[in-house]
Structure formats: C-alpha cells, structure tokens
Design an enzyme around this catalytic site. Sequence first.
Site, PDB file in Angstrom:
ATOM      1  N   THR A 116      12.775 -20.884  22.157  1.00 12.23           N
ATOM      2  CA  THR A 116      13.162 -22.203  21.654  1.00 12.23           C
ATOM      3  C   THR A 116      14.033 -22.973  22.649  1.00 12.23           C
ATOM      4  O   THR A 116      14.787 -22.365  23.421  1.00 12.23           O
ATOM      5  CB  THR A 116      13.942 -22.014  20.330  1.00 12.23           C
ATOM      6  OG1 THR A 116      14.560 -23.249  19.980  1.00 12.23           O
ATOM      7  CG2 THR A 116      15.023 -20.951  20.427  1.00 12.23           C
ATOM      8  N   ASP A 117      13.978 -24.296  22.576  1.00 13.03           N
ATOM      9  CA  ASP A 117      14.860 -25.133  23.411  1.00 13.03           C
ATOM     10  C   ASP A 117      16.327 -24.925  23.042  1.00 13.03           C
ATOM     11  O   ASP A 117      17.226 -25.261  23.819  1.00 13.03           O
ATOM     12  CB  ASP A 117      14.484 -26.620  23.304  1.00 13.03           C
ATOM     13  CG  ASP A 117      14.513 -27.199  21.897  1.00 13.03           C
ATOM     14  OD1 ASP A 117      14.858 -26.472  20.945  1.00 13.03           O
ATOM     15  OD2 ASP A 117      14.184 -28.399  21.751  1.00 13.03           O
ATOM     16  N   GLU A 118      16.583 -24.375  21.849  1.00  5.49           N
ATOM     17  CA  GLU A 118      17.973 -24.231  21.398  1.00  5.49           C
ATOM     18  C   GLU A 118      18.772 -23.244  22.247  1.00  5.49           C
ATOM     19  O   GLU A 118      19.997 -23.232  22.192  1.00  5.49           O
ATOM     20  CB  GLU A 118      18.024 -23.806  19.925  1.00  5.49           C
ATOM     21  CG  GLU A 118      17.419 -24.859  19.031  1.00  5.49           C
ATOM     22  CD  GLU A 118      17.829 -24.764  17.572  1.00  5.49           C
ATOM     23  OE1 GLU A 118      18.765 -24.023  17.253  1.00  5.49           O
ATOM     24  OE2 GLU A 118      17.195 -25.459  16.759  1.00  5.49           O
TER      25      GLU A 118
HETATM   26  P1  NAD Z   1       8.595 -18.964  10.384  1.00  3.73           P
HETATM   27  O1  NAD Z   1       9.924 -18.690   9.785  1.00  3.73           O
HETATM   28  O2  NAD Z   1       7.687 -19.938   9.725  1.00  3.73           O
HETATM   29  O3  NAD Z   1       7.783 -17.594  10.516  1.00  3.73           O
HETATM   30  C1  NAD Z   1       8.361 -16.414  11.001  1.00  3.73           C
HETATM   31  C2  NAD Z   1       7.415 -15.264  10.681  1.00  3.73           C
HETATM   32  O4  NAD Z   1       7.966 -14.065  11.234  1.00  3.73           O
HETATM   33  C3  NAD Z   1       7.228 -15.005   9.179  1.00  3.73           C
HETATM   34  O5  NAD Z   1       5.861 -14.794   8.900  1.00  3.73           O
HETATM   35  C4  NAD Z   1       8.035 -13.739   8.925  1.00  3.73           C
HETATM   36  O6  NAD Z   1       7.550 -12.977   7.835  1.00  3.73           O
HETATM   37  C5  NAD Z   1       7.887 -13.024  10.246  1.00  3.73           C
HETATM   38  N1  NAD Z   1       8.968 -12.064  10.521  1.00  3.73           N
HETATM   39  C6  NAD Z   1      10.316 -12.258  10.413  1.00  3.73           C
HETATM   40  N2  NAD Z   1      10.975 -11.150  10.776  1.00  3.73           N
HETATM   41  C7  NAD Z   1      10.027 -10.240  11.135  1.00  3.73           C
HETATM   42  C8  NAD Z   1      10.088  -8.906  11.610  1.00  3.73           C
HETATM   43  N3  NAD Z   1      11.261  -8.266  11.792  1.00  3.73           N
HETATM   44  N4  NAD Z   1       8.930  -8.278  11.904  1.00  3.73           N
HETATM   45  C9  NAD Z   1       7.730  -8.900  11.715  1.00  3.73           C
HETATM   46  N5  NAD Z   1       7.621 -10.153  11.250  1.00  3.73           N
HETATM   47  C10 NAD Z   1       8.755 -10.814  10.974  1.00  3.73           C
HETATM   48  O7  NAD Z   1       8.896 -19.363  11.890  1.00  3.73           O
HETATM   49  P2  NAD Z   1       8.173 -20.425  12.845  1.00  3.73           P
HETATM   50  O8  NAD Z   1       8.809 -21.741  12.662  1.00  3.73           O
HETATM   51  O9  NAD Z   1       6.714 -20.275  12.720  1.00  3.73           O
HETATM   52  O10 NAD Z   1       8.660 -19.873  14.272  1.00  3.73           O
HETATM   53  C11 NAD Z   1       7.885 -18.925  14.992  1.00  3.73           C
HETATM   54  C12 NAD Z   1       8.543 -18.656  16.332  1.00  3.73           C
HETATM   55  O11 NAD Z   1       8.644 -19.879  17.073  1.00  3.73           O
HETATM   56  C13 NAD Z   1       9.967 -18.125  16.233  1.00  3.73           C
HETATM   57  O12 NAD Z   1      10.134 -17.162  17.242  1.00  3.73           O
HETATM   58  C14 NAD Z   1      10.862 -19.328  16.500  1.00  3.73           C
HETATM   59  O13 NAD Z   1      12.082 -18.945  17.070  1.00  3.73           O
HETATM   60  C15 NAD Z   1       9.995 -20.089  17.492  1.00  3.73           C
HETATM   61  N6  NAD Z   1      10.169 -21.552  17.539  1.00  3.73           N
HETATM   62  C16 NAD Z   1      10.151 -22.288  16.382  1.00  3.73           C
HETATM   63  C17 NAD Z   1      10.244 -23.673  16.450  1.00  3.73           C
HETATM   64  C18 NAD Z   1      10.194 -24.538  15.205  1.00  3.73           C
HETATM   65  O14 NAD Z   1      10.446 -25.738  15.302  1.00  3.73           O
HETATM   66  N7  NAD Z   1       9.867 -23.997  14.042  1.00  3.73           N
HETATM   67  C19 NAD Z   1      10.373 -24.306  17.698  1.00  3.73           C
HETATM   68  C20 NAD Z   1      10.409 -23.515  18.856  1.00  3.73           C
HETATM   69  C21 NAD Z   1      10.295 -22.139  18.758  1.00  3.73           C
HETATM   70  O1  DAU Z   2      14.473 -26.968  18.542  1.00  2.00           O
HETATM   71  C1  DAU Z   2      13.659 -25.900  18.151  1.00  2.00           C
HETATM   72  C2  DAU Z   2      14.172 -25.359  16.845  1.00  2.00           C
HETATM   73  O2  DAU Z   2      13.889 -26.358  15.872  1.00  2.00           O
HETATM   74  C3  DAU Z   2      13.547 -24.037  16.442  1.00  2.00           C
HETATM   75  O3  DAU Z   2      13.899 -23.063  17.373  1.00  2.00           O
HETATM   76  C4  DAU Z   2      14.018 -23.626  15.040  1.00  2.00           C
HETATM   77  O4  DAU Z   2      13.329 -22.466  14.634  1.00  2.00           O
HETATM   78  C5  DAU Z   2      13.728 -24.747  14.080  1.00  2.00           C
HETATM   79  O5  DAU Z   2      14.255 -24.434  12.808  1.00  2.00           O
HETATM   80  C6  DAU Z   2      14.311 -26.065  14.572  1.00  2.00           C
HETATM   81  O6  DAU Z   2      15.763 -26.061  14.513  1.00  2.00           O
HETATM   82  P1  DAU Z   2      16.587 -27.339  14.007  1.00  2.00           P
HETATM   83  O7  DAU Z   2      17.888 -26.863  13.533  1.00  2.00           O
HETATM   84  O8  DAU Z   2      16.559 -28.441  14.994  1.00  2.00           O
HETATM   85  O9  DAU Z   2      15.610 -27.773  12.783  1.00  2.00           O
HETATM   86  P2  DAU Z   2      15.919 -28.249  11.298  1.00  2.00           P
HETATM   87  O10 DAU Z   2      14.617 -28.706  10.729  1.00  2.00           O
HETATM   88  O11 DAU Z   2      16.730 -27.279  10.528  1.00  2.00           O
HETATM   89  O12 DAU Z   2      16.825 -29.546  11.538  1.00  2.00           O
HETATM   90  C7  DAU Z   2      16.367 -30.641  12.309  1.00  2.00           C
HETATM   91  C8  DAU Z   2      17.499 -31.656  12.351  1.00  2.00           C
HETATM   92  O13 DAU Z   2      17.690 -32.214  11.043  1.00  2.00           O
HETATM   93  C9  DAU Z   2      18.844 -31.069  12.740  1.00  2.00           C
HETATM   94  O14 DAU Z   2      19.573 -32.026  13.489  1.00  2.00           O
HETATM   95  C10 DAU Z   2      19.546 -30.832  11.402  1.00  2.00           C
HETATM   96  C11 DAU Z   2      19.020 -31.960  10.553  1.00  2.00           C
HETATM   97  N1  DAU Z   2      18.910 -31.665   9.104  1.00  2.00           N
HETATM   98  C12 DAU Z   2      18.246 -30.533   8.727  1.00  2.00           C
HETATM   99  C13 DAU Z   2      18.115 -30.213   7.392  1.00  2.00           C
HETATM  100  C14 DAU Z   2      17.418 -28.954   6.970  1.00  2.00           C
HETATM  101  C15 DAU Z   2      19.416 -32.565   8.162  1.00  2.00           C
HETATM  102  O15 DAU Z   2      19.990 -33.613   8.510  1.00  2.00           O
HETATM  103  N2  DAU Z   2      19.289 -32.241   6.836  1.00  2.00           N
HETATM  104  C16 DAU Z   2      18.674 -31.089   6.406  1.00  2.00           C
HETATM  105  O16 DAU Z   2      18.618 -30.872   5.184  1.00  2.00           O
END
Ligand code: NAD
Ligand code: DAU
Length: 328
Positions: A116-118
Amino acid sequence: MKLLVTGAAGFIGSTYARLAAGEHDVTVLDKLTYAGRRENLEEVEHVFVHGSISDPGIVRKAMEGCDAVVNFAAESHVDRSIAGQDPFVETHVIGTGVLLEAARQLGVARYLQVSTDEVYGSIASGSFTESSPLDPSSPYSATKAAGDLLVSSHVHTHGIEAVICRGSNNYGPRQYPEKLIPLITLNALQGDRLPVYGDGRQVRNWLFVEDFARAIHLVLQEGEPGRVYNVGGPDECENIDVVRRVLALAGRDESLIEYVTDRPGHDRRYSLCSDRVRELGWQAQVHFEEGLTRTVQWYRDNEPWWAPIRSGEYREYYERQYGRVLGR
Ligand code: NAD
Ligand code: DAU
C-alpha cells in the site's frame, strides 16, 4: 502457471482472481475473516483452501506445485488497526514470513506482495517514488511496511524472486462497507448520515480496482525481481468532494453529511509516482467519474450482496466506531 492467490475472498483479491483465472490455474487460500466471502468468487474457476497464511502446515499444502504466489491476505482497515493491532501483526508480519519461508523451501519461481501507499506516510506536496523512505503512521501501515521489509530481506538473503506492488486507495464493486466509498454509498442509498472525519479535506489518490488487478498481473509477469512498483490512481480528490459526488449519484442532498471526530494520526494526503509500472506498459483505464458511477450503480443493483453485511457483525462495528446505530 499454477497460482496461489491468498486473501482472494476479499475485495481486490477476488477481482484479481477473476482476471487471472481466465489464463491460469488458481488456488485460493483465505481465512474468511469478516471481510472474506465465498460469494466474491462466484463464477471464478478455482480450488479453495480455508486457512490462515500464518499456519505453516496449511500454507505448505496449498503452495505445493505452485509456480507463483500473489499475497493479498490482510486486515485492510486502518480504523480497526487503531482499535486493536493483534490480527494485523499476525497476518502482515507472521503470515508474510510463513509464506516467504514456504516459497523458499518449495522453490516457487515468483512471489508478489500486495502492499500500500500508506507505508510511505503522508506527503504535503509532490509524490512518493519507490525509493522514498518508509514512514508509516498507523498499526495497519506499520505492519504492512514490516511485511514489505521481510519480502526485501528474503530477496537479498535467500535470492527469492519477489516483487512488491504498492497501490493507492482502491474502490469498486465488492468492497466491504467499512471503507469510505462503499460506506457513504450505502448510507446515501439508505438515507443514513455520511460520517466525514475532521474537516474532510484529506486527499486520496483513487484507483479503480480492475486497474490495480491489471497492474498486479503485469508486474507478476514482467516485473524485475527485487523491485517495488507503485501503482497510483489517475485522480486525486478531497474526501468531502468524494462525498458530494456520491450524494449526487445517489440522488440525495448534502444535509446527510455529518462531520465527526477525526481519525487519530490521520494521514493528510497520499500521492504516488507510478512511472516505473507505466514503463512496463500499464496505464489506468478508468477515471474517477466513470469508476464512481459504475461503483454506485453496482451497489444499487446488488442489495443481496450487501444486505447480509449491514445486518451482521458490521452493525456492531458501526455502533462502536461511530457511536450511532445504523438504519436498516
Ligand atoms: P479485504 O479486507 O477486502 O480482503 C482481505 C482478505 O484477506 C479477506 O478475504 C480475508 O478473509 C483474508 N485474510 C485476512 N487475514 C488472513 C489470513 N491470516 N490468512 C488468509 N487470509 C486472510 O482487503 P482488500 O481491500 O481486498 O486488500 C487486499 C490487499 O491489498 C491487502 O494486502 C491490502 O493491504 C492491499 N491494498 C488495499 C488497498 C485498498 O484500497 N483496499 C489499497 C492498496 C493495497
Ligand atoms: O491508500 C491505500 C489504503 O487505502 C489501503 O492500504 C487500505 O487498505 C484502505 O483501507 C485505504 O485506507 P484509507 O484509510 O485511506 O481508506 P478509508 O476508506 O478508510 O478512508 C479514506 C479516507 O476517508 C480517509 O481520509 C479517512 C476518510 N473517512 C473514512 C471513513 C471510513 C471518513 O472521512 N469517514 C469514514 O467514515
């Protein structure tokens, strides 16, 4: 290729599995946490293994005979990591270590870590490159950074052919509604208030989930071993602007917006330079306006997907996190 895709019952992993299953044999390993759902893999040809990436026995069995591993498995929500870090440490640190060790022992040809970018922290202006220092802010991003460092250490020490993809904020169909876009979409459609943290001026770099899946597939096949690839979305947007756009698409007015207490340690802005993955030939195909319209429409059309979530564990989570009861 025979691929082991971990965490593929979740949002991004299932989108990736849908793409990869057309070309390769896919085995899914997923723990089925609150965020993992077998329904997300409907119509995807795959073998399913239920278990954790932190369990060496299950991992070894699932990985045997695989040519490549793509690790999506994670606890993915920042707010939950602030409430309790243990499952984040278990999956991102221990779990990643178990996968790497098995990949090394079994001689798996390729390993891709989804990150992740985080891990770079917040940036006021400009964009992070792959050589920017890691400076994570939350237990979520700190444990993701630890996972990335373990991957790099296995490249340097054991010579495994691993790559890392760092994506920006994904959005699209099948995202669990704890994340901003699905949360406010469902609240808007249901007439619930839309919680905006702090002043709502934080900036995120939005990436349509299918674009991220395409980048991951390209990097898996063409990426240089040992390298990191940033994958940023084409559009930066303030949260409050995202909220207003969703309200317009849902046909609701702005009286539903509610400013609430800010997230502790909230990162102000993320931004990625994605030149390296572009050099491999990747380009985002879906801009925010189109992607958001498609996403809101998907949630409108798929109530059977989200209705069970809004009536289960999520209701309790919502009450704990927001101090208010969700409407129906
Ligand atoms: P998600 O929460 O939707 O899915 C996560 C999945 O991982 C679920 O199916 C869960 O059951 C499984 N899981 C959790 N712990 C596990 C374990 N110990 N063993 C096996 N399976 C397990 O997450 P997502 O948003 O699809 O994110 C997927 C990946 O992408 C993560 O690594 C996250 O850090 C990364 N990522 C997410 C975002 C975003 O915006 N959502 C952005 C950049 C990177
Ligand atoms: O940047 C990549 C990341 O993006 C991934 O690695 C994470 O898995 C994914 O959850 C996401 O993280 P963020 O914290 O940026 O996403 P989230 O959707 O939780 O929040 C997006 C923005 O919105 C953040 O600035 C917080 C704000 N927010 C979020 C929620 C849930 C609100 O203002 N209100 C809310 O209720």
